[in-house]
Motif scaffolding. Structure first.
Motif, PDB file in Angstrom:
ATOM      1  N   MET A  86      71.242 134.840 -56.649  1.00  0.00           N
ATOM      2  CA  MET A  86      71.777 133.494 -56.756  1.00  0.00           C
ATOM      3  C   MET A  86      71.749 132.823 -55.393  1.00  0.00           C
ATOM      4  O   MET A  86      72.165 133.412 -54.401  1.00  0.00           O
ATOM      5  CB  MET A  86      73.206 133.531 -57.303  1.00  0.00           C
ATOM      6  CG  MET A  86      73.860 132.170 -57.432  1.00  0.00           C
ATOM      7  SD  MET A  86      75.489 132.258 -58.206  1.00  0.00           S
ATOM      8  CE  MET A  86      74.994 132.557 -59.907  1.00  0.00           C
ATOM      9  N   LYS A  87      71.250 131.583 -55.357  1.00  0.00           N
ATOM     10  CA  LYS A  87      71.153 130.820 -54.105  1.00  0.00           C
ATOM     11  C   LYS A  87      72.228 129.739 -54.075  1.00  0.00           C
ATOM     12  O   LYS A  87      72.312 128.915 -54.995  1.00  0.00           O
ATOM     13  CB  LYS A  87      69.780 130.167 -53.988  1.00  0.00           C
ATOM     14  CG  LYS A  87      68.623 131.137 -53.879  1.00  0.00           C
ATOM     15  CD  LYS A  87      67.309 130.363 -53.768  1.00  0.00           C
ATOM     16  CE  LYS A  87      66.120 131.283 -53.643  1.00  0.00           C
ATOM     17  NZ  LYS A  87      64.850 130.525 -53.547  1.00  0.00           N
ATOM     18  N   ILE A  88      73.015 129.744 -52.999  1.00  0.00           N
ATOM     19  CA  ILE A  88      74.064 128.746 -52.812  1.00  0.00           C
ATOM     20  C   ILE A  88      73.821 128.044 -51.485  1.00  0.00           C
ATOM     21  O   ILE A  88      73.720 128.693 -50.443  1.00  0.00           O
ATOM     22  CB  ILE A  88      75.462 129.395 -52.820  1.00  0.00           C
ATOM     23  CG1 ILE A  88      75.692 130.154 -54.133  1.00  0.00           C
ATOM     24  CG2 ILE A  88      76.545 128.339 -52.611  1.00  0.00           C
ATOM     25  CD1 ILE A  88      76.959 130.982 -54.143  1.00  0.00           C
ATOM     26  N   ILE A  89      73.738 126.725 -51.516  1.00  0.00           N
ATOM     27  CA  ILE A  89      73.503 125.932 -50.310  1.00  0.00           C
ATOM     28  C   ILE A  89      74.756 125.136 -49.964  1.00  0.00           C
ATOM     29  O   ILE A  89      75.414 124.578 -50.845  1.00  0.00           O
ATOM     30  CB  ILE A  89      72.307 124.978 -50.501  1.00  0.00           C
ATOM     31  CG1 ILE A  89      70.994 125.755 -50.443  1.00  0.00           C
ATOM     32  CG2 ILE A  89      72.298 123.859 -49.462  1.00  0.00           C
ATOM     33  CD1 ILE A  89      69.762 124.936 -50.736  1.00  0.00           C
ATOM     34  N   SER A  90      75.083 125.080 -48.679  1.00  0.00           N
ATOM     35  CA  SER A  90      76.095 124.160 -48.174  1.00  0.00           C
ATOM     36  C   SER A  90      75.407 123.161 -47.254  1.00  0.00           C
ATOM     37  O   SER A  90      74.580 123.552 -46.410  1.00  0.00           O
ATOM     38  CB  SER A  90      77.182 124.918 -47.396  1.00  0.00           C
ATOM     39  OG  SER A  90      78.187 124.019 -46.976  1.00  0.00           O
ATOM     40  N   TYR A  91      75.757 121.867 -47.433  1.00  0.00           N
ATOM     41  CA  TYR A  91      75.031 120.837 -46.684  1.00  0.00           C
ATOM     42  C   TYR A  91      75.919 119.606 -46.499  1.00  0.00           C
ATOM     43  O   TYR A  91      76.321 118.973 -47.481  1.00  0.00           O
ATOM     44  CB  TYR A  91      73.769 120.453 -47.463  1.00  0.00           C
ATOM     45  CG  TYR A  91      72.665 119.762 -46.684  1.00  0.00           C
ATOM     46  CD1 TYR A  91      72.815 119.355 -45.363  1.00  0.00           C
ATOM     47  CD2 TYR A  91      71.435 119.507 -47.290  1.00  0.00           C
ATOM     48  CE1 TYR A  91      71.787 118.739 -44.671  1.00  0.00           C
ATOM     49  CE2 TYR A  91      70.393 118.894 -46.614  1.00  0.00           C
ATOM     50  CZ  TYR A  91      70.574 118.511 -45.304  1.00  0.00           C
ATOM     51  OH  TYR A  91      69.547 117.892 -44.633  1.00  0.00           O
ATOM     52  N   ASN A  92      76.220 119.292 -45.252  1.00  0.00           N
ATOM     53  CA  ASN A  92      76.842 118.000 -44.932  1.00  0.00           C
ATOM     54  C   ASN A  92      75.710 116.985 -44.840  1.00  0.00           C
ATOM     55  O   ASN A  92      74.933 116.995 -43.887  1.00  0.00           O
ATOM     56  CB  ASN A  92      77.617 118.072 -43.615  1.00  0.00           C
ATOM     57  CG  ASN A  92      78.268 116.748 -43.251  1.00  0.00           C
ATOM     58  OD1 ASN A  92      77.702 115.677 -43.466  1.00  0.00           O
ATOM     59  ND2 ASN A  92      79.456 116.798 -42.677  1.00  0.00           N
ATOM     60  N   VAL A  93      75.625 116.113 -45.844  1.00  0.00           N
ATOM     61  CA  VAL A  93      74.480 115.202 -45.946  1.00  0.00           C
ATOM     62  C   VAL A  93      74.678 113.895 -45.177  1.00  0.00           C
ATOM     63  O   VAL A  93      73.755 113.083 -45.077  1.00  0.00           O
ATOM     64  CB  VAL A  93      74.146 114.891 -47.419  1.00  0.00           C
ATOM     65  CG1 VAL A  93      73.577 116.119 -48.094  1.00  0.00           C
ATOM     66  CG2 VAL A  93      75.363 114.352 -48.172  1.00  0.00           C
ATOM     67  N   ASN A  94      75.904 113.678 -44.634  1.00  0.00           N
ATOM     68  CA  ASN A  94      76.181 112.461 -43.869  1.00  0.00           C
ATOM     69  C   ASN A  94      75.764 111.205 -44.664  1.00  0.00           C
ATOM     70  O   ASN A  94      75.094 110.331 -44.148  1.00  0.00           O
ATOM     71  CB  ASN A  94      75.474 112.501 -42.510  1.00  0.00           C
ATOM     72  CG  ASN A  94      75.999 111.439 -41.552  1.00  0.00           C
ATOM     73  OD1 ASN A  94      77.039 110.832 -41.814  1.00  0.00           O
ATOM     74  ND2 ASN A  94      75.293 111.222 -40.459  1.00  0.00           N
ATOM     75  N   GLY A  95      76.185 111.188 -45.928  1.00  0.00           N
ATOM     76  CA  GLY A  95      75.881 110.067 -46.813  1.00  0.00           C
ATOM     77  C   GLY A  95      74.782 110.421 -47.804  1.00  0.00           C
ATOM     78  O   GLY A  95      73.618 110.529 -47.411  1.00  0.00           O
ATOM     79  N   ILE A  96      75.144 110.620 -49.065  1.00  0.00           N
ATOM     80  CA  ILE A  96      74.146 111.015 -50.056  1.00  0.00           C
ATOM     81  C   ILE A  96      73.120 109.910 -50.284  1.00  0.00           C
ATOM     82  O   ILE A  96      71.944 110.188 -50.557  1.00  0.00           O
ATOM     83  CB  ILE A  96      74.835 111.417 -51.391  1.00  0.00           C
ATOM     84  CG1 ILE A  96      73.839 112.057 -52.351  1.00  0.00           C
ATOM     85  CG2 ILE A  96      75.558 110.240 -52.030  1.00  0.00           C
ATOM     86  CD1 ILE A  96      73.277 113.371 -51.910  1.00  0.00           C
ATOM     87  N   ARG A  97      73.534 108.654 -50.143  1.00  0.00           N
ATOM     88  CA  ARG A  97      72.574 107.565 -50.339  1.00  0.00           C
ATOM     89  C   ARG A  97      71.538 107.551 -49.217  1.00  0.00           C
ATOM     90  O   ARG A  97      70.339 107.380 -49.476  1.00  0.00           O
ATOM     91  CB  ARG A  97      73.309 106.223 -50.432  1.00  0.00           C
ATOM     92  CG  ARG A  97      74.044 106.024 -51.753  1.00  0.00           C
ATOM     93  CD  ARG A  97      74.949 104.816 -51.753  1.00  0.00           C
ATOM     94  NE  ARG A  97      76.147 105.039 -50.943  1.00  0.00           N
ATOM     95  CZ  ARG A  97      77.189 104.221 -50.908  1.00  0.00           C
ATOM     96  NH1 ARG A  97      77.182 103.108 -51.634  1.00  0.00           N
ATOM     97  NH2 ARG A  97      78.250 104.503 -50.167  1.00  0.00           N
ATOM     98  N   ALA A  98      71.979 107.754 -47.989  1.00  0.00           N
ATOM     99  CA  ALA A  98      71.040 107.802 -46.862  1.00  0.00           C
ATOM    100  C   ALA A  98      70.110 109.003 -47.000  1.00  0.00           C
ATOM    101  O   ALA A  98      68.894 108.896 -46.784  1.00  0.00           O
ATOM    102  CB  ALA A  98      71.803 107.866 -45.544  1.00  0.00           C
ATOM    103  N   ALA A  99      70.663 110.162 -47.372  1.00  0.00           N
ATOM    104  CA  ALA A  99      69.837 111.364 -47.513  1.00  0.00           C
ATOM    105  C   ALA A  99      68.784 111.189 -48.600  1.00  0.00           C
ATOM    106  O   ALA A  99      67.652 111.673 -48.472  1.00  0.00           O
ATOM    107  CB  ALA A  99      70.729 112.568 -47.822  1.00  0.00           C
ATOM    108  N   SER A 100      69.145 110.475 -49.674  1.00  0.00           N
ATOM    109  CA  SER A 100      68.206 110.314 -50.790  1.00  0.00           C
ATOM    110  C   SER A 100      66.986 109.495 -50.405  1.00  0.00           C
ATOM    111  O   SER A 100      65.931 109.607 -51.034  1.00  0.00           O
ATOM    112  CB  SER A 100      68.910 109.674 -51.987  1.00  0.00           C
ATOM    113  OG  SER A 100      69.239 108.318 -51.732  1.00  0.00           O
TER     114      SER A 100
END
Length: 255
Positions: free
Chosen positions: A1-15
């Motif tokens: 099982m793969k689990i990722i942790s990620y501070n995306v600093n804004g999901i809209r900007a990351a997208s």
């Protein structure tokens, strides 16, 4: 099982930086996001993409728009979702979200930063004191617990590019580092350090002075895993080539 942790600093900007193309390629089973900076009603196109990738998704936003907020994406439907921790000021800032499964629980955590000044540093210490007791109680009910997220603390000198010049910087203060040490000693494993003892591995870089290119960073994003899960740990990798944020993701693999 793969689990990722990620501070995306804004999901809209990351997208806008092909975050979802990258996420699809990772084939992660579960993803803990921090600093999403959005309400569900603000991101219908993003929600549609998440669902197309086969994820159930749960969001706990801050009351303040464009600030903080955590989420969990998972291909395995949880038995239960706990929104927040019951401490009013922390929950208003959208910092804790937990998903319970048959044989473990997964928490997405975004600890406050104290870098903006003394007032926020004091709130960070208040959070740390509260979190000690909160997790101590929670572990009785959920002994198999993974707390994934942005702790805003470098545990040791090996976790920061210049420990001497940052000795008085929030995130590397003696009281913060001592708290992390005691937290680990009370029954948690720093999953990355379980496998990798080498320096120069970081998860956050300043946008200034080409810090990321020069690898002048801080390791402040962790998967902390309770000791009863130790024999289920298979691998942990920091993924610095994922550039959707000033942070990078951390991938945990478990049985």
């Amino acid at each position: 099982m793969k689990i990722i942790s990620y501070n995306v600093n804004g999901i809209r900007a990351a997208s806008t930086k092909n975050f979802f193309g990258w996420l699809q390629a990772t084939n992660a089973d579960m993803v803990c996001l921090q600093e999403v900076k959005a309400l569900i009603i603000q991101i219908p196109e993003i929600i549609a993409l998440i669902e197309q990738l086969g994820y159930y998704h749960y969001w706990f936003a801050a009351e303040k728009k464009g600030y903080s907020g955590v989420a969990i994406l998972t291909k395995l439907k949880p038995n239960y979702i706990e929104y927040g921790c019951g401490e009013e000021w922390i929950d208003k800032e959208g910092r804790i979200l937990r998903a319970d499964f048959d044989n473990f629980s997964l928490m997405s955590l975004y600890m406050p930063s104290g870098s903006s000044g003394e007032e926020r540093q004091l709130k960070k210490y208040e959070f740390m004191r509260f979190f000690d007791g909160y997790i101590g109680t929670l572990r009785i009910q959920f002994p198999n617990l993974i707390i994934s997220g942005d702790y805003n603390i470098c545990h040791t000198a090996m976790d920061i590019h210049n420990p001497k010049s940052n000795a008085n910087s929030s995130g590397f203060l003696p009281q913060e580092r001592a708290w992390m040490q005691v937290f680990l000693e009370n029954g948690f494993i720093d999953a990355f350090r379980h496998f990798n003892k080498d320096p120069h591995h970081y998860t956050w870089w300043s946008y200034r002075a080409g810090a990321r290119t020069k690898n002048l960073g801080w390791r402040i994003d962790y998967h902390l895993v309770t000791k009863p899960m130790e024999n289920r740990l298979k691998n942990v990798r920091i993924l610095p080539d994922a550039i959707h944020s000033d942070h990078c993701p951390v991938l945990l693999e478990i049985d």
